[in-house]
Design a protein around this motif. Structure first.
Motif, PDB file in Angstrom:
ATOM      1  N   HIS A  28      46.811  42.284  28.454  1.00 51.73           N
ATOM      2  CA  HIS A  28      46.032  41.117  28.864  1.00 51.73           C
ATOM      3  C   HIS A  28      46.065  40.012  27.808  1.00 51.73           C
ATOM      4  O   HIS A  28      46.032  38.826  28.162  1.00 51.73           O
ATOM      5  N   SER A  87      33.562  41.707  36.936  1.00 50.89           N
ATOM      6  CA  SER A  87      34.826  41.420  36.245  1.00 50.89           C
ATOM      7  C   SER A  87      35.652  40.326  36.904  1.00 50.89           C
ATOM      8  O   SER A  87      36.598  39.821  36.289  1.00 50.89           O
ATOM      9  N   GLU A  88      35.312  39.940  38.123  1.00 49.41           N
ATOM     10  CA  GLU A  88      36.228  39.078  38.870  1.00 49.41           C
ATOM     11  C   GLU A  88      36.396  37.693  38.244  1.00 49.41           C
ATOM     12  O   GLU A  88      37.521  37.211  38.084  1.00 49.41           O
ATOM     13  N   PHE A  91      38.339  37.971  35.024  1.00 45.16           N
ATOM     14  CA  PHE A  91      39.734  38.266  35.358  1.00 45.16           C
ATOM     15  C   PHE A  91      40.462  36.992  35.768  1.00 45.16           C
ATOM     16  O   PHE A  91      41.581  36.721  35.306  1.00 45.16           O
ATOM     17  N   ASP A  92      39.844  36.203  36.633  1.00 44.78           N
ATOM     18  CA  ASP A  92      40.461  34.949  37.072  1.00 44.78           C
ATOM     19  C   ASP A  92      40.649  33.990  35.908  1.00 44.78           C
ATOM     20  O   ASP A  92      41.681  33.312  35.796  1.00 44.78           O
ATOM     21  N   GLN A 105      42.786  39.917  42.858  1.00 46.48           N
ATOM     22  CA  GLN A 105      41.533  40.584  42.491  1.00 46.48           C
ATOM     23  C   GLN A 105      41.795  41.607  41.383  1.00 46.48           C
ATOM     24  O   GLN A 105      42.881  42.185  41.293  1.00 46.48           O
ATOM     25  N   ASN A 106      40.763  41.853  40.583  1.00 51.29           N
ATOM     26  CA  ASN A 106      40.928  42.709  39.420  1.00 51.29           C
ATOM     27  C   ASN A 106      41.117  44.184  39.792  1.00 51.29           C
ATOM     28  O   ASN A 106      40.865  44.597  40.922  1.00 51.29           O
ATOM     29  N   TYR A 108      39.534  46.867  39.167  1.00 50.02           N
ATOM     30  CA  TYR A 108      38.408  47.666  39.633  1.00 50.02           C
ATOM     31  C   TYR A 108      38.357  47.707  41.154  1.00 50.02           C
ATOM     32  O   TYR A 108      37.934  48.710  41.748  1.00 50.02           O
ATOM     33  N   ASP A 153      44.861  44.088  42.185  1.00 48.91           N
ATOM     34  CA  ASP A 153      45.855  44.348  41.152  1.00 48.91           C
ATOM     35  C   ASP A 153      46.708  45.552  41.551  1.00 48.91           C
ATOM     36  O   ASP A 153      46.174  46.583  41.975  1.00 48.91           O
ATOM     37  N   TYR A 216      36.299  46.200  30.029  1.00 45.01           N
ATOM     38  CA  TYR A 216      37.175  45.432  30.932  1.00 45.01           C
ATOM     39  C   TYR A 216      36.678  43.994  31.132  1.00 45.01           C
ATOM     40  O   TYR A 216      37.400  43.039  30.797  1.00 45.01           O
ATOM     41  N   PRO A 217      35.472  43.772  31.647  1.00 38.54           N
ATOM     42  CA  PRO A 217      35.046  42.369  31.817  1.00 38.54           C
ATOM     43  C   PRO A 217      34.834  41.623  30.508  1.00 38.54           C
ATOM     44  O   PRO A 217      35.099  40.417  30.432  1.00 38.54           O
ATOM     45  N   LEU A 220      38.184  40.442  29.000  1.00 37.08           N
ATOM     46  CA  LEU A 220      38.754  39.399  29.855  1.00 37.08           C
ATOM     47  C   LEU A 220      38.002  38.081  29.704  1.00 37.08           C
ATOM     48  O   LEU A 220      38.611  37.005  29.694  1.00 37.08           O
TER      49      LEU A 220
END
Length: 235
Positions: A28, A87-88, A91-92, A105-106, A108, A153, A216-217, A220
């Protein structure tokens, strides 16, 4: 032989998670920040992205292990979905350079679709009548279709990889690993994930449950903010 029966001197689930986390963060970082740096080097970028391909097979493997070991599968799915929602936007921001980007979309969400499929498939796992074979096939195709049309993903392949790990889990280890290596062979470095998976000893290890969810979030979001700083806020 079931993995939990293997010797206790291998790699625990916690160690596998850290391997997945480190390789994912490298990937990432390359996709969101490194490519915008003045000292960007395409060869280094490609190496970091290839390192990142190791993460997803491990996450699929651990998701299935968690599915079999959790005391509450509904709660397991709920937690996965909540972190998918959280997380979305990060992620974006990190991957697409937008606060909202509907065409991706992530991961998850990929895991959530896979979990939903496993919950249905497991209800009829040992039913071999023709109608149940047809039902399982329909569930697998539907899950893959949902993964594709929702642009999660890894798309349909990611969902099918989760289902694959579910079905090969209790097979002989060499068969399980061979099946996984063949499935992920389209990504040249992804099969390397089966080296640490091979040494999995069935132990949980030191669990930091919500830390692994939150990494994760959080990473990101940090990468997304750095990307906006380097590239400017999107118009």
């Amino acid at each position: 032989m079931n993995m939990a029966a293997q010797n206790k001197f291998g790699i625990s689930a916690a160690v596998l998670k850290w391997i997945a986390v480190v390789t994912m963060v490298i990937d990432h970082f390359a996709a969101s920040v490194y490519l915008l740096l003045p000292q960007y080097d395409s060869d280094i970028y490609k190496i970091m992205r290839k390192i990142g391909r190791i993460a997803f097979p491990i996450y699929c493997f651990l998701l299935v292990e968690g599915f079999f070991h959790t005391r509450n599968r509904v709660k397991y799915l709920r937690n996965c979905f909540l972190f998918a929602m959280v997380s979305e936007i990060p992620f974006d921001m990190a991957i697409f350079g937008r606060v909202v980007y509907p065409r991706g979309q992530n991961v998850y969400f990929t895991l959530c679709i896979g979990l939903c499929a496993l919950m249905v498939l497991d209800r009829f796992r040992f039913r071999y009548e023709e109608k149940y074979i047809v039902l399982r096939t329909a569930v697998i195709f539907l899950a893959a279709y949902v993964g594709e049309v929702t642009d999660v993903d890894y798309h349909w392949k990611g969902v099918l990889f989760i289902i694959l790990f579910y079905y090969v889990r209790d097979m002989k280890e060499w068969i399980r690993n061979l099946a996984g290596i063949c499935a992920f062979a389209y990504e040249i470095t992804a099969p390397l994930a089966f080296i640490p998976i091979h040494f999995y000893n069935g132990e949980r290890g030191r669990q930091m449950k919500y830390l692994f969810y939150a990494i994760y979030p959080v990473h990101l979001l940090l990468f997304g903010l750095v990307r906006f700083y380097l590239n400017g806020m999107p118009g």
